[in-house]
Design a protein around this motif. Structure first.
Motif, PDB file in Angstrom:
ATOM      1  N   LEU A 455       0.831  -1.204   0.000  1.00 37.70           N
ATOM      2  CA  LEU A 455       0.000   0.000   0.000  1.00 37.70           C
ATOM      3  C   LEU A 455       0.869   1.258   0.000  1.00 37.70           C
ATOM      4  N   LEU A 456       1.015   1.912   1.144  1.00 35.67           N
ATOM      5  CA  LEU A 456       1.701   3.203   1.182  1.00 35.67           C
ATOM      6  C   LEU A 456       3.208   3.048   1.003  1.00 35.67           C
ATOM      7  N   LYS A 457       3.794   4.105   0.448  1.00 31.11           N
ATOM      8  CA  LYS A 457       5.234   4.122   0.238  1.00 31.11           C
ATOM      9  C   LYS A 457       5.966   4.173   1.579  1.00 31.11           C
ATOM     10  N   PRO A 458       7.199   3.668   1.625  1.00 32.29           N
ATOM     11  CA  PRO A 458       7.949   3.619   2.890  1.00 32.29           C
ATOM     12  C   PRO A 458       8.156   4.999   3.519  1.00 32.29           C
ATOM     13  N   GLU A 459       8.359   6.038   2.689  1.00 27.78           N
ATOM     14  CA  GLU A 459       8.597   7.370   3.274  1.00 27.78           C
ATOM     15  C   GLU A 459       7.377   7.887   4.022  1.00 27.78           C
ATOM     16  N   LEU A 460       6.187   7.458   3.640  1.00 30.48           N
ATOM     17  CA  LEU A 460       4.986   7.858   4.373  1.00 30.48           C
ATOM     18  C   LEU A 460       4.832   7.036   5.649  1.00 30.48           C
ATOM     19  N   LEU A 461       5.107   5.742   5.545  1.00 31.25           N
ATOM     20  CA  LEU A 461       5.002   4.883   6.730  1.00 31.25           C
ATOM     21  C   LEU A 461       6.050   5.231   7.776  1.00 31.25           C
ATOM     22  N   LYS A 462       7.159   5.762   7.322  1.00 34.45           N
ATOM     23  CA  LYS A 462       8.222   6.153   8.246  1.00 34.45           C
ATOM     24  C   LYS A 462       7.749   7.245   9.211  1.00 34.45           C
ATOM     25  N   ASN A 463       6.895   8.130   8.723  1.00 33.00           N
ATOM     26  CA  ASN A 463       6.413   9.252   9.531  1.00 33.00           C
ATOM     27  C   ASN A 463       4.949   9.087   9.928  1.00 33.00           C
ATOM     28  N   ILE A 464       4.491   7.839  10.015  1.00 30.37           N
ATOM     29  CA  ILE A 464       3.089   7.594  10.356  1.00 30.37           C
ATOM     30  C   ILE A 464       2.793   8.100  11.766  1.00 30.37           C
ATOM     31  N   ARG A 465       1.589   8.633  11.946  1.00 30.83           N
ATOM     32  CA  ARG A 465       1.204   9.216  13.233  1.00 30.83           C
ATOM     33  C   ARG A 465      -0.122   8.635  13.704  1.00 30.83           C
ATOM     34  N   THR A 466      -0.484   9.013  14.926  1.00 30.33           N
ATOM     35  CA  THR A 466      -1.768   8.589  15.499  1.00 30.33           C
ATOM     36  C   THR A 466      -2.695   9.782  15.604  1.00 30.33           C
ATOM     37  N   LEU A 467      -3.903   9.597  15.131  1.00 30.97           N
ATOM     38  CA  LEU A 467      -4.900  10.688  15.206  1.00 30.97           C
ATOM     39  C   LEU A 467      -5.279  10.946  16.656  1.00 30.97           C
ATOM     40  N   GLY A 468      -5.338  12.238  17.012  1.00 30.16           N
ATOM     41  CA  GLY A 468      -5.728  12.610  18.368  1.00 30.16           C
ATOM     42  C   GLY A 468      -7.223  12.542  18.544  1.00 30.16           C
TER      43      GLY A 468
END
Length: 468
Positions: A455-468
């Motif tokens: 699915l998502l590219k590694p550069e996006l998964l590297k900076n994945i966050r959690t929704l508040g």
């Protein structure tokens, strides 16, 4: 009064008459005095707005006095007479109250209503100011996105909305050191907002160059008099036009003018060889094809982990084409939408209302829920085409070449070939979409490879966050 006395009898009668007259006059004077005192007492006890001749059913107010009561008909003392006379004089000097008419009552009522309305408006304005101040302040930590950002196509710098124009102008001026022709073309098309004026100036400059290329030996075509009316009104007023002419070889020279004592400024093109003229013609073509330099919206792609808060949005003010006061009323308008939907409205009425709704937003924040639960988020212009959204998703995927579908709330499937803007699809100001691969293609891939596509590219998964 004169009387003739004839005898003693008449004299006695006359004397008796004098005594009676004197007595009557004295009694009349005393009677009038007591009547005046009585009227004074009645006036004071009647109260304001009462005539002395009016009879009233109400009893006179009794004034209690700690001292001994005086006889009712006792003659007033000399001090009382003076006090009464002073009171009468003071009362007679005061203006009597005017009887109130119906017009007076209307004026008074209107005055009261205006005062009440002014007070209500003042209170409402105070509430609005308080509401605006309260709604305009949001903690950035709770925002779904910190703001709207742009990328300069000349420098690659990330800019806020307020920084765009100044930064681009500086970048264009710096470009003169590398390519003066290109920089001047950018000036012409970027610094001038009136596209009609730009087109007129470009047409005249093109005519200058075409005449030179057709008549390279004619000196008159290689001179532009700056005081010429056409140049003053059509060319000079467009910023960057003179810079372009000088960039292609024109030079500023003071020349004598026949019939004038003082010389004037001209832009003169010295003799050019055929190769130089060809280069100038190419520069003219570039000028005609020029486009404004605009900062590009930064989509700010961001990946989030699976979250139940995917449909919760807190947007900054930049997203709205509304004031803070209008933003506060938006929630109230949405609550009223249920009642409006229940009303019978024509198609034209609904379309006009939808158009007004779409014009409220400058940008939209879209989230795409992926099959693995992760969420992809991006910022878009409200008038971006649906194809821009599809390209954004494709650029974020490892296998973006594979066909996929995006489903809007309500089960509406978006098509990449739709020539509709996002706001025309009701994808404003913030919407959660659902992503799915093409079922037939995915089945073939799974059968051949044994696993689903990444699915998502590694550069996006590297900076994945959690929704508040």
């Amino acid at each position: 009064m004169c009387y003739i006395v004839k005898n003693d009898e008449n004299k006695n009668l006359l004397s008796d008459l004098h005594l009676r007259l004197f007595s009557c006059e004295k009694q009349s004077t005393m009677k009038k005095f007591f009547e005046d005192i009585k009227k004074d007492i009645q006036f004071k006890s009647a109260g304001p707005g009462k005539k002395l001749a009016e009879g009233g059913s109400s009893k006179p107010r009794v004034v209690q006095n700690s001292g001994p009561a005086k006889p009712r008909h006792a003659a007033p003392t000399e001090g009382a007479q003076k006090a009464g006379a002073a009171a009468l004089a003071r009362i007679e000097g005061q203006p009597r109250p005017r009887a109130q008419t119906s017009q007076d009552a209307i004026r008074l009522q209107v005055k009261r209503e205006l005062e009440a309305e002014a007070a209500a408006v003042a209170a409402t304005e105070k509430e609005k100011i308080t509401a605006v101040e309260g709604s305009s302040v949001k903690d950035p930590a709770f925002l779904s996105v910190t703001g709207v950002y742009f990328t300069c196509p000349l420098t690659g710098a990330t800019l806020t909305k307020s920084e765009r124009e100044v930064h681009i102008k500086e970048a264009i001026f710096m470009r003169f050191e590398e390519d003066a022709v290109e920089a001047s073309i950018m000036m012409v098309h970027t610094f001038n907002k009136d596209r009609e004026k730009v087109k007129a100036a470009v047409d005249i400059i093109s005519k200058y160059i075409e005449n030179i290329c057709k008549n390279p030996t004619e000196e008159k075509y290689r001179k532009i008099k700056l005081s010429n009316k056409v140049f003053q009104e059509k060319v000079k007023t467009v910023e960057g036009s003179r810079e372009f002419l000088q960039a292609v070889g024109f030079q500023s020279i003071m020349l004598d003018v026949e019939g004038q004592e003082e010389s004037e400024e001209f832009l003169v093109l010295m003799e050019h060889d055929p190769e130089a003229l060809e280069v100038m013609k190419e520069s003219m073509d570039r000028l005609q094809r020029g486009e404004p330099v605009r900062a590009q919206l930064d989509h700010q792609p961001q990946a989030f982990r699976p979250s139940p808060n995917a449909m919760r949005f807190e947007l900054p003010p930049e997203f709205y084409n509304l004031t803070a006061e209008e933003l506060k009323r938006e929630q109230q308008q949405k609550s009223e939408a249920v009642e409006k939907n229940a009303m019978l409205r024509t198609k034209a009425m609904r379309e006009r209302e939808e158009q007004r709704e779409r014009r409220k937003y400058n940008y939209t924040l879209l989230r795409i829920r992926l099959p693995d639960g992760n969420i992809l988020q991006g910022t878009f212009l409200a008038w971006d085409k649906v194809s821009v959204l599809f390209q954004f998703v494709r650029d974020s995927l490892v296998d973006g070449w594979q066909p996929f579908e995006l489903v809007a709330p309500g089960g509406h499937k978006l098509r990449e070939d739709q020539e509709l803007a996002l706001n025309e699809c009701s994808l404003v100001p913030a919407v959660l979409l659902t992503f799915s691969w093409d079922a037939a293609v995915q089945a073939d891939i799974s059968a051949a490879v044994g696993k689903g596509p990444a699915l998502l590219k590694p550069e996006l998964l590297k900076n994945i966050r959690t929704l508040g």
